[in-house]
Write a protein that holds these residues in place. Structure first.
Motif, PDB file in Angstrom:
ATOM      1  N   CYS A  79       0.725  -1.140  -0.114  1.00  0.00           N
ATOM      2  CA  CYS A  79       0.257   0.058  -0.123  1.00  0.00           C
ATOM      3  C   CYS A  79       1.080   1.292   0.201  1.00  0.00           C
ATOM      4  O   CYS A  79       1.836   1.437   1.015  1.00  0.00           O
ATOM      5  N   PHE A 112      -9.374   1.602  -0.289  1.00  0.00           N
ATOM      6  CA  PHE A 112      -8.415   2.335  -1.050  1.00  0.00           C
ATOM      7  C   PHE A 112      -8.393   4.124  -0.475  1.00  0.00           C
ATOM      8  O   PHE A 112      -8.999   4.862  -0.215  1.00  0.00           O
ATOM      9  N   ILE A 159      -6.502   5.968  -2.196  1.00  0.00           N
ATOM     10  CA  ILE A 159      -6.675   7.150  -3.035  1.00  0.00           C
ATOM     11  C   ILE A 159      -5.883   8.929  -2.726  1.00  0.00           C
ATOM     12  O   ILE A 159      -5.062   9.476  -3.549  1.00  0.00           O
ATOM     13  N   SER A 174     -13.376   5.323  -2.035  1.00  0.00           N
ATOM     14  CA  SER A 174     -13.098   3.968  -1.800  1.00  0.00           C
ATOM     15  C   SER A 174     -13.727   3.165  -2.044  1.00  0.00           C
ATOM     16  O   SER A 174     -14.230   2.305  -2.579  1.00  0.00           O
ATOM     17  N   ILE A 223     -14.649   2.277  -5.848  1.00  0.00           N
ATOM     18  CA  ILE A 223     -13.719   1.465  -6.341  1.00  0.00           C
ATOM     19  C   ILE A 223     -14.418  -0.006  -5.849  1.00  0.00           C
ATOM     20  O   ILE A 223     -14.230  -1.196  -6.533  1.00  0.00           O
ATOM     21  N   ASP A 275     -11.100  -3.666  -7.403  1.00  0.00           N
ATOM     22  CA  ASP A 275      -9.869  -2.949  -6.384  1.00  0.00           C
ATOM     23  C   ASP A 275      -8.965  -3.846  -7.004  1.00  0.00           C
ATOM     24  O   ASP A 275      -6.803  -3.452  -6.717  1.00  0.00           O
ATOM     25  N   TYR A 301      -6.698  -1.419  -8.193  1.00  0.00           N
ATOM     26  CA  TYR A 301      -5.906   0.092  -7.509  1.00  0.00           C
ATOM     27  C   TYR A 301      -5.618  -0.550  -5.610  1.00  0.00           C
ATOM     28  O   TYR A 301      -5.490   0.155  -5.201  1.00  0.00           O
ATOM     29  N   ARG A 302      -4.759  -1.905  -6.710  1.00  0.00           N
ATOM     30  CA  ARG A 302      -4.502  -2.643  -5.392  1.00  0.00           C
ATOM     31  C   ARG A 302      -3.506  -2.017  -4.215  1.00  0.00           C
ATOM     32  O   ARG A 302      -3.141  -1.993  -3.356  1.00  0.00           O
ATOM     33  N   ASN A 303      -2.271  -0.963  -4.973  1.00  0.00           N
ATOM     34  CA  ASN A 303      -1.026  -0.663  -4.126  1.00  0.00           C
ATOM     35  C   ASN A 303      -1.783   0.596  -4.149  1.00  0.00           C
ATOM     36  O   ASN A 303      -0.630   1.050  -2.193  1.00  0.00           O
ATOM     37  N   TRP A 304      -2.924   1.067  -3.967  1.00  0.00           N
ATOM     38  CA  TRP A 304      -3.650   2.334  -2.921  1.00  0.00           C
ATOM     39  C   TRP A 304      -4.170   0.827  -1.794  1.00  0.00           C
ATOM     40  O   TRP A 304      -4.937   1.853  -0.334  1.00  0.00           O
TER      41      TRP A 304
END
Length: 282
Positions: free
Chosen positions: A174, A237, A239, A256, A259, A265, A268-271
């Protein structure tokens, strides 16, 4: 040999201290009835992480909710209604005796009817037979364990062949973790004031170390114990990263939710704050 034994003894002592520390924090939270409010109360910046994770946990468990269920680290028993609502026999265990007292009080009706059972138990030494359960959930548990090996061995032992295990972990990848690290000196300085202002035992959670995992790490750990991943999801998430999420929490939650609702998901998994996966035992 002496050094090896000394290291082993020191490691076991650290694990015991860690268990005591975490148990004390959760006993304190349970005494204030704070934990279940995260799942049932008004959604805000803090509770959103718990509520969104719970929703996804139930969605992933839904297709496999048959037979007997074991909920490790059950807290105040917030999955009891889901499991028993599917006609499953439910057992929840937690190391915190205060949490188990809360669960027994909160779900007294289910306990009286024999549909739910709550026990104080150590996740590294579960008081159950081999292959006793069809479904097992470990929500917000692995993250408190410096070494989850014994717990995962016990999970493998008590779940039936062909049974399903759901695990949640904080997402190591994350990006918000980076922002938290950057602002850590400031948050450390302001945290004592934050505790006095919040007057909530949940603030003590910050003092408890959490261990995060990447998708690859937790999947490899489970694969090594004979589990195949069936499905996975990311939740919560950021963001809008820390500390902006404190300033405009409604916007952070709205983005969030968009999403999550639109099943974006993976994109945007790295968030995402949480990784949740369900595995089948071979």
């Amino acid at each position: 040999m002496v050094n090896f034994l000394r290291c082993t003894i020191d490691k076991e002592a650290n694990v015991k201290d860690r268990k005591h520390e975490v148990t004390q924090v959760f006993d304190n939270i349970a005494s204030k009835s704070s934990w279940e409010k995260l799942y049932l109360g008004r959604i805000d910046r803090v509770s959103y992480n718990f509520a969104s994770r719970q929703r996804t946990v139930e969605e992933l468990l839904e297709p496999y909710a048959v037979g007997k269920a074991l909920d490790i680290g059950c807290g105040s028993g917030d999955l009891a209604v889901f499991y028993t609502g599917k006609g499953m026999g439910y057992t929840g265990v937690d190391l915190s005796s205060s949490m188990i007292e809360r669960a027994n009080s909160k779900y007294a009706g289910l306990v009286r009817e024999g549909r739910a059972d709550f026990k104080v138990a150590d996740c590294e030494n579960l008081p159950f037979n081999d292959g006793e359960f069809d479904v097992l959930s470990a929500v917000a548990l692995i993250e408190y364990l410096p070494d989850p090996s014994k717990t995962l061995d016990e999970i493998c032992r008590v779940i039936k062949t062909g049974g399903h295990v759901l695990i949640t972990v904080p997402n190591k990848k994350c990006i918000n973790n980076l922002f938290r690290a950057i602002f850590k000196p400031v948050t450390n300085l302001l945290f004592p004031l934050y505790i006095r202002m919040k007057k909530s035992p949940l603030a003590l959670m910050r003092n408890v170390k959490h261990y995060s995992y990447s998708q690859k790490e937790i999947d490899l750990i489970m694969k090594g114990r004979g589990f195949q991943k069936i499905d996975d999801r990311y939740t919560n998430f950021h963001i809008i990263p820390h500390p902006l999420d404190h300033l405009i929490p409604k916007t952070y939650i709205k983005i969030s939710e968009e999403i999550d609702i639109n099943k974006l998901d993976k994109a945007y998994r790295n968030w995402a704050a949480n990784y949740i996966a369900i595995y089948r035992k071979h």
